[in-house]
Design an enzyme around this catalytic site. Structure first.
Site, mmCIF file in Angstrom:
data_model
loop_
_atom_site.group_PDB
_atom_site.id
_atom_site.type_symbol
_atom_site.label_atom_id
_atom_site.label_comp_id
_atom_site.label_asym_id
_atom_site.label_seq_id
_atom_site.Cartn_x
_atom_site.Cartn_y
_atom_site.Cartn_z
ATOM 1 N N HIS A 132 0.814 -1.218 0.000
ATOM 2 C CA HIS A 132 0.000 0.000 0.000
ATOM 3 C C HIS A 132 0.847 1.268 0.000
ATOM 4 C CE1 HIS A 132 0.421 -0.152 4.526
ATOM 5 N NE2 HIS A 132 0.488 1.157 4.338
ATOM 6 N N ASP A 163 0.003 -7.547 1.242
ATOM 7 C CA ASP A 163 0.477 -6.182 1.448
ATOM 8 C C ASP A 163 2.004 -6.128 1.495
ATOM 9 O OD1 ASP A 163 0.334 -3.471 1.705
ATOM 10 O OD2 ASP A 163 -0.238 -3.463 3.815
ATOM 11 N N GLY A 237 3.509 6.671 8.027
ATOM 12 C CA GLY A 237 4.899 6.850 7.610
ATOM 13 C C GLY A 237 5.787 5.730 8.101
ATOM 14 N N SER A 239 4.756 2.625 8.004
ATOM 15 C CA SER A 239 4.406 1.454 7.204
ATOM 16 C C SER A 239 5.556 1.038 6.295
ATOM 17 C CB SER A 239 3.173 1.751 6.356
ATOM 18 O OG SER A 239 2.014 1.812 7.150
ATOM 19 N N VAL A 293 -16.222 -18.685 -6.607
ATOM 20 C CA VAL A 293 -17.521 -18.755 -5.929
ATOM 21 C C VAL A 293 -17.529 -17.824 -4.729
ATOM 22 C CG1 VAL A 293 -18.060 -21.121 -6.610
ATOM 23 C CG2 VAL A 293 -16.744 -20.723 -4.523
#
Length: 383
Positions: A132, A163, A237, A239, A293
């Site tokens: 991200h 991620d 910040g 992350s 599904v």
């Protein structure tokens, strides 16, 4: 004669007093010297005495930070997006009387900037961060700890669900890097260190403990299944920055914050990273098997409402058109009872069994369909 004797006696008494005083003083100095280091010795080697008397481990955090912080980088991203705006000509109060806020729209490019953290995992410039942090970026720049000049970065691989993202820079030199540790071996209560760039403040260090392991967390459309929880401060910040153990190894990638609580942050375990790192570098993405599904857990109440004989399993709530499930003839309302002879008790079982399969493999499902059981073979495709 008497005077001589008196004088001799006085001299002897003075000498005796001096001897006694010297002996007493010598004993006192001897006592202090045996009891603790002499003051002169302390003044000449005070730093050594302080080091010896300091508690073991006092500088552990500082030592870890000193060894690893040069491998932590700041990441800046630029993304160009198109925004719709009302033509300024029709935004005039006179025209609003006729058009209101529904005047002609036009598209205008808008530059958005982002910031995050990352860390170097090899001396030739591979960097780990969150997906991200770089998602949708047109331009990615990396700042090393010893330079204010940015280096352009290239995305080598990324995965939305986990991620995770791997970047590559060419610094023209060998770079310091951090090794990935074993998050499975970490214990709740162990001390950890987070390094990153919260709010753009370079190389901020926070400490805490592992509060919990295996946390499922949903953040902005991502469903994390196995996060480390820590009370080390993790802010915007941070992350993509490393969560380190006291050996200076990365056991997690700081990735999310619970904005509604204090002292609750999360990190992707290094064990998750290790399992996909080579694939991300070599293939650029994670290939996942896909059946197509929408499912939900079958409960007794739901089974009674739908007049189903089965009381447990996973009911198909929808089938994606032209998906492997659609091609195999699965229908909305079918109940999955088994996958490859393994009982299905809830929707999570289906997800887990599919994820353990390989793209292109065939799986056999036992389903209840229209009041009777039947076997269906589905060939999984890449998601």
């Amino acid at each position: 004669m008497f005077k001589d004797n008196s004088r001799r006696t006085l001299i002897l008494a003075v000498l005796a007093a001096v001897v006694i005083e010297v002996a007493l003083l010598g004993g006192i100095f001897s006592y202090f010297n045996n009891g603790r280091p002499a003051i002169a010795a302390e003044s000449t080697s005070s730093s050594q005495a302080q080091t010896i008397s300091s508690p073991i481990g006092t500088n552990v955090v500082a030592d870890v930070v000193e060894r690893t912080s040069k491998s932590v980088v700041k990441i800046e991203t630029t993304q160009q997006v198109q925004s719709q705006r009302i033509d300024p000509f029709f935004n005039d109060p006179f025209f609003r009387q006729f058009f209101g806020n529904q005047g002609p729209m036009y598209s205008q490019p808008n530059i958005q900037k982002g910031m995050g953290s990352g860390f170097i995992i090899s001396d030739d410039g591979y960097i780990l961060t969150n997906e991200h942090v770089i998602d949708g970026a047109n331009d990615i720049k990396v700042y090393l700890s010893d330079s204010n000049k940015p280096i352009k970065a290239k995305v080598i691989g990324s995965d939305f669900e986990l991620d995770l993202a791997v970047l590559k820079i060419d610094a023209g030199k060998k770079l310091p890097y951090i090794s990935l540790g074993n998050s499975d071996a970490s214990r709740v209560g162990e001390w950890v260190i987070a390094i990153g760039n919260p709010y753009g403040l370079d190389h901020t260090v926070t400490t805490g403990v592992i509060s919990a392991k295996g946390r499922p967390v949903q953040v902005e459309g991502r469903q994390y299944k196995n996060l480390l929880q820590t009370d080390a401060s993790i802010n915007p910040g941070n992350s993509g920055g490393p969560l380190l153990n006291l050996a200076g190894q990365v056991i997690g990638i700081n990735t999310a914050v619970n904005a509604q609580a204090q002292g609750i942050g999360f990190a992707i375990p290094s064990s998750t990273v290790k399992s996909v790192l080579d694939t991300l570098i070599q293939k650029g993405k994670i290939s996942r098997p896909y059946m197509g599904v929408y499912i939900q857990t079958l409960t007794a109440d739901l089974a009674n409402q739908l007049n189903l004989s089965s009381k447990q399993g996973a009911i198909i709530a929808g089938v994606v058109p032209d998906s492997p499930a659609d091609k195999a003839g699965l229908k909305q309302g079918d109940v999955i009872l088994e996958i490859n002879k393994q009982n299905v008790t809830d929707a999570a079982n289906v997800t887990d069994l599919i994820q353990k399969s390989k793209v292109g493999s065939k799986i056999t499902l036992l389903v209840e369909s229209n009041g009777s059981d039947r076997y269906v073979t589905v060939t999984l495709e890449e998601k």
